[in-house]
Design a protein around this motif. Structure first.
Motif, PDB file in Angstrom:
ATOM      1  N   LEU A   1     -26.346   9.599 -10.789  1.00 44.82           N
ATOM      2  CA  LEU A   1     -25.787   9.749  -9.445  1.00 44.82           C
ATOM      3  C   LEU A   1     -26.482   8.808  -8.470  1.00 44.82           C
ATOM      4  N   LEU A   2     -27.815   8.721  -8.604  1.00 46.27           N
ATOM      5  CA  LEU A   2     -28.603   7.841  -7.731  1.00 46.27           C
ATOM      6  C   LEU A   2     -28.137   6.404  -7.887  1.00 46.27           C
ATOM      7  N   PHE A   3     -27.869   6.047  -9.153  1.00 44.66           N
ATOM      8  CA  PHE A   3     -27.372   4.702  -9.461  1.00 44.66           C
ATOM      9  C   PHE A   3     -26.056   4.455  -8.730  1.00 44.66           C
ATOM     10  N   GLY A   4     -25.171   5.443  -8.749  1.00 42.81           N
ATOM     11  CA  GLY A   4     -23.865   5.263  -8.140  1.00 42.81           C
ATOM     12  C   GLY A   4     -23.897   5.227  -6.632  1.00 42.81           C
ATOM     13  N   ILE A   5     -24.619   6.187  -6.008  1.00 46.55           N
ATOM     14  CA  ILE A   5     -24.525   6.277  -4.545  1.00 46.55           C
ATOM     15  C   ILE A   5     -25.298   5.168  -3.849  1.00 46.55           C
ATOM     16  N   THR A   6     -26.181   4.470  -4.564  1.00 46.34           N
ATOM     17  CA  THR A   6     -26.872   3.363  -3.901  1.00 46.34           C
ATOM     18  C   THR A   6     -26.196   2.045  -4.251  1.00 46.34           C
ATOM     19  N   GLY A   7     -24.965   2.114  -4.719  1.00 46.78           N
ATOM     20  CA  GLY A   7     -24.208   0.898  -4.941  1.00 46.78           C
ATOM     21  C   GLY A   7     -24.507   0.218  -6.256  1.00 46.78           C
ATOM     22  N   GLY A   8     -24.916   0.988  -7.244  1.00 45.40           N
ATOM     23  CA  GLY A   8     -25.094   0.418  -8.581  1.00 45.40           C
ATOM     24  C   GLY A   8     -26.386  -0.350  -8.764  1.00 45.40           C
ATOM     25  N   ASN A   9     -27.470   0.181  -8.199  1.00 47.32           N
ATOM     26  CA  ASN A   9     -28.766  -0.479  -8.375  1.00 47.32           C
ATOM     27  C   ASN A   9     -29.663   0.351  -9.271  1.00 47.32           C
ATOM     28  N   THR A  10     -30.419  -0.313 -10.137  1.00 44.56           N
ATOM     29  CA  THR A  10     -31.406   0.423 -10.920  1.00 44.56           C
ATOM     30  C   THR A  10     -32.809   0.170 -10.410  1.00 44.56           C
ATOM     31  N   SER A  11     -33.028  -0.927  -9.698  1.00 39.51           N
ATOM     32  CA  SER A  11     -34.380  -1.214  -9.239  1.00 39.51           C
ATOM     33  C   SER A  11     -34.742  -0.303  -8.069  1.00 39.51           C
ATOM     34  N   LEU A  12     -35.957   0.223  -8.088  1.00 37.05           N
ATOM     35  CA  LEU A  12     -36.346   1.174  -7.050  1.00 37.05           C
ATOM     36  C   LEU A  12     -36.291   0.547  -5.667  1.00 37.05           C
ATOM     37  N   SER A  13     -36.677  -0.736  -5.567  1.00 44.28           N
ATOM     38  CA  SER A  13     -36.676  -1.354  -4.235  1.00 44.28           C
ATOM     39  C   SER A  13     -35.250  -1.485  -3.718  1.00 44.28           C
ATOM     40  N   ALA A  14     -34.302  -1.805  -4.618  1.00 42.56           N
ATOM     41  CA  ALA A  14     -32.911  -1.901  -4.177  1.00 42.56           C
ATOM     42  C   ALA A  14     -32.365  -0.522  -3.845  1.00 42.56           C
TER      43      ALA A  14
END
Lengths: 109, 556
Positions: free
Chosen positions: B208-221
């Motif tokens: 879900l975190l990956f999806g709602i932040t626009g498809g980012n896996t890097s913590l800074s992104a």
């Protein structure tokens, strides 16, 4: 080009399937008594996350395929987890002659 | 990528290589059990030797990463646009760092390897010469050390998930290692079922975190994506974070994810218990610190519901661990419950750290060095380095206590607290060493445990009076709990020194156990003598670290 139009299915459908699968897995984890049944429920939960990852990966129009790569890692790990889990369950069966997780309590609280 | 970056993860590379060598040694030795290679170079001595080399490498990396961090912050002061990339490592095709070996990660990695080394020494005592499957056992321990030391540096969702799972899976096998022992088999099963369920929940949260932040896996992104569009305060953002914290809470045995801990700790072979209670927790804490400093958007900690959940869980962990530990008759089980409370103390430090970042409006290692220097002036000496100092102290006092429990338990054949009556007469060294470790766990001066609590509670109060009363309350609860814990820790000391026990022959442990106990004893008492350098080093490690904001030129 919008992916959602191309597929004709909105992303929320995929996410709903994922959420349902996750809830079924969580429910199974709570009501199942057999260790193998619990293992199966865990697999459902992992695959729910995979559906989310792949759905987000293809609908968000990303420059990378991070979501799909993540899902492949998860599939690999799920296989390793099943191997370790079954080994532990077999070991329990050798010691106890059953795999009912509720009845396994040698140690007192 | 740069050759210097390979050096930064050299301890993990070396340990993985050495683990395979140890496994091969075991295969060769199995062919000729009595003489041959195993006779001249026994596997059980090879493993600690290799780990000691890894530990030296890790010490060098701590020094090297501090130096690199110094260089980059100097460059930032000079206005050069290097950002903090010098400590970022392994640039992927997406252009972000999978691993960030900053000084914070280097110190945690050092703690993980030091813990593994001591665990190996006490394994020698616990299993003796003729251990079944010894090569496999030591190989698994070394792989667990690899996972723990890399997890401390993970700064990407994929890396975090893979390394946490790597560590967990090795730990499941280790917990069930004594496979003919019913208790060990049960410990492995319970650990596995809880662990796999919690990690599946964590993975769902991450997706879900990956999806709602626009498809980012890097913590800074993710940190950047989280502030856009109100993702942080939306319902789904809330679910994503809480689910992710379930998996991390399991690794820490934070209430209410602690159900596995007592049974697993009691049933697993004691050196494995020691490993789970120290090394695996250190790795979990490193990940949770990195994760929380990222998702806590500046200025928002106090307004987020899940922040308050963590405050409640921390309080519950402290009270539950201590109140249940009082009633335990088995010393391993007592240490298990006490370690639930110890994690509660450390979580007070983690929440304080979160507040420092949100209050100051910067994340750790923000490129603007003048801002950082300004903040460090205001907050030193009581600050977020409390987490590192407490972990160092906890490493030695908890492993020391387990070393004595193993040496004594091996001779007596039981872990019942009643057997410690009159231990002073039978073994003055073990009795006084255990007394020091327990006094230190209770946080009484002049021990390492006191130093750790001083930094953690002092930091919480110092930050708390700036406008977050809950931190002051947490510190007060921590102090009250230290007093409760003193009751059951000192009860063992009272039994050892002031009661008459059976006058069986005196207890003499093996050399390996004595070395482990001596190292732990010297450092438990010595840490406070070196309080100033330890504080300086950890402060520098924290201020030059960059959990959230590693960016590489490629990413820009």
């Amino acid at each position: 080009m919008s992916h959602s139009l191309a597929y004709g299915i909105p992303i929320s459908w995929f996410l709903t399937v994922g959420a349902m699968l996750f809830c079924i897995g969580l429910f199974g984890m709570m009501v199942r008594r057999s260790a193998i049944g619990m293992l199966l429920s865990i697999e459902l939960m992992l695959n729910a996350a995979n559906i989310n990852l792949v759905a987000f990966g293809s609908y968000l129009k990303l420059p990378s395929i991070a979501g799909q790569v993540f899902a492949i890692f998860v599939i690999t790990l799920a296989a390793a987890e099943a191997a370790v889990g079954l080994a532990i369950v077999i070991n329990i069966y050798r010691n106890e002659q059953h795999i009912d997780a509720d009845k396994i309590s040698v140690m007192k609280m | 990528m740069h050759i210097g970056h390979i050096i930064l993860i050299s301890p993990a590379i070396w340990m993985a290589f050495a683990a395979i060598v140890v496994l091969l040694l075991g295969v060769v030795a199995a062919k000729r059990p009595d003489k041959g290679l195993d006779h001249y170079f026994p596997t059980q001595y090879a493993a600690p030797l290799f780990t000691a080399i890894g530990l030296l490498l890790s010490g060098a990396v701590v020094w090297w990463s501090l130096m690199l961090a110094g260089v980059t912050s100097q460059a930032a002061i000079n206005g050069e646009a290097t950002s903090v990339s010098a400590t970022g490592l392994f640039v992927t095709s997406g252009g972000h760092a999978q691993l960030t070996v900053d000084p914070f990660a280097a110190v945690i990695s050092f703690i993980a390897l030091a813990g593994t080394f001591i665990v190996m020494l006490i394994s020698l005592e616990h299993f003796g010469e003729h251990q079944a499957h010894k090569a496999e056992y030591y190989t698994l321990l070394m792989f667990a050390a690899v996972a723990a030391s890399l997890a401390a540096a993970a700064s990407d969702l994929i890396a975090i998930y893979l390394l946490i799972e790597f560590l967990s899976m090795v730990s499941y096998i280790l917990a069930a290692y004594a496979k003919t022992d019913r208790r060990s088999a049960e410990a492995g099963l319970k650990y596995f079922l809880y662990g796999a369920a919690c990690s599946a929940i964590m993975l769902y949260g991450m997706s879900l975190l990956f999806g709602i932040t626009g498809g980012n896996t890097s913590l800074s992104a993710i940190a950047a994506g989280f502030t856009i569009g109100g993702a942080a305060s939306s319902g789904i953002g809330w679910v994503a974070i809480v689910f992710t914290l379930v998996g991390l809470g399991f690794k820490l045995a934070l209430v209410p994810f602690h159900f596995w801990a007592p049974d697993t700790y009691e049933g697993a072979p004691t050196p494995v218990t020691a490993f789970l209670s120290v090394v695996s927790k250190a790795a979990g804490l490193a990940v949770i610190v990195r994760f929380l400093t990222v998702v806590a958007t500046p200025g928002s900690a106090g307004t987020l519901a899940w922040y308050w959940i963590l405050v409640v869980l921390t309080t519950l962990s402290m009270f539950y661990g201590n109140l249940v530990a009082i009633w335990q008759r088995n010393i391993k089980r007592m240490l298990a419950y006490s370690s639930i409370a110890q994690v509660g103390y450390i979580m007070v430090g983690v929440l304080t750290a979160m507040h420092v970042f949100t209050r100051s409006g910067i994340l750790m290692g923000a490129p603007d060095a003048s801002v950082r220097a300004n903040i460090s002036d205001k907050l030193l000496p009581w600050d977020i380095q409390g987490v590192l100092i407490y972990l160092l102290a906890y490493l030695f006092m908890n492993l020391g206590a387990f070393a004595v429990v193993i040496a004594v338990g091996n001779r007596l054949g039981s872990d019942s607290i009643d057997n410690y009556a009159g231990l002073m007469k039978r073994s003055p060294f073990y009795a006084s060493a255990l007394a020091v470790f327990l006094v230190s766990l209770a946080g009484i001066p002049p021990t390492a445990g006191f130093l750790g609590k001083f930094f953690i509670f002092g930091g919480a109060i110092k930050i708390g009076i700036l406008g977050s009363p809950e931190l002051v309350v947490l510190a007060a609860i921590g102090v009250v709990n230290s007093i409760i814990s003193a009751y059951y820790y000192l009860n063992v000391v009272r039994l050892m020194f002031f009661t008459e026990g059976e006058c069986k022959p005196s207890i003499v442990g093996s050399a390996a156990a004595n070395v482990a106990i001596t190292i732990s004893l010297v450092l438990t008492l010595g840490l406070i003598v070196f309080a100033k350098p330890v504080s300086d080093l950890t402060a520098k490690a924290v201020y030059t670290s960059s959990p959230a904001s590693v960016t590489t030129p490629a990413e820009r």
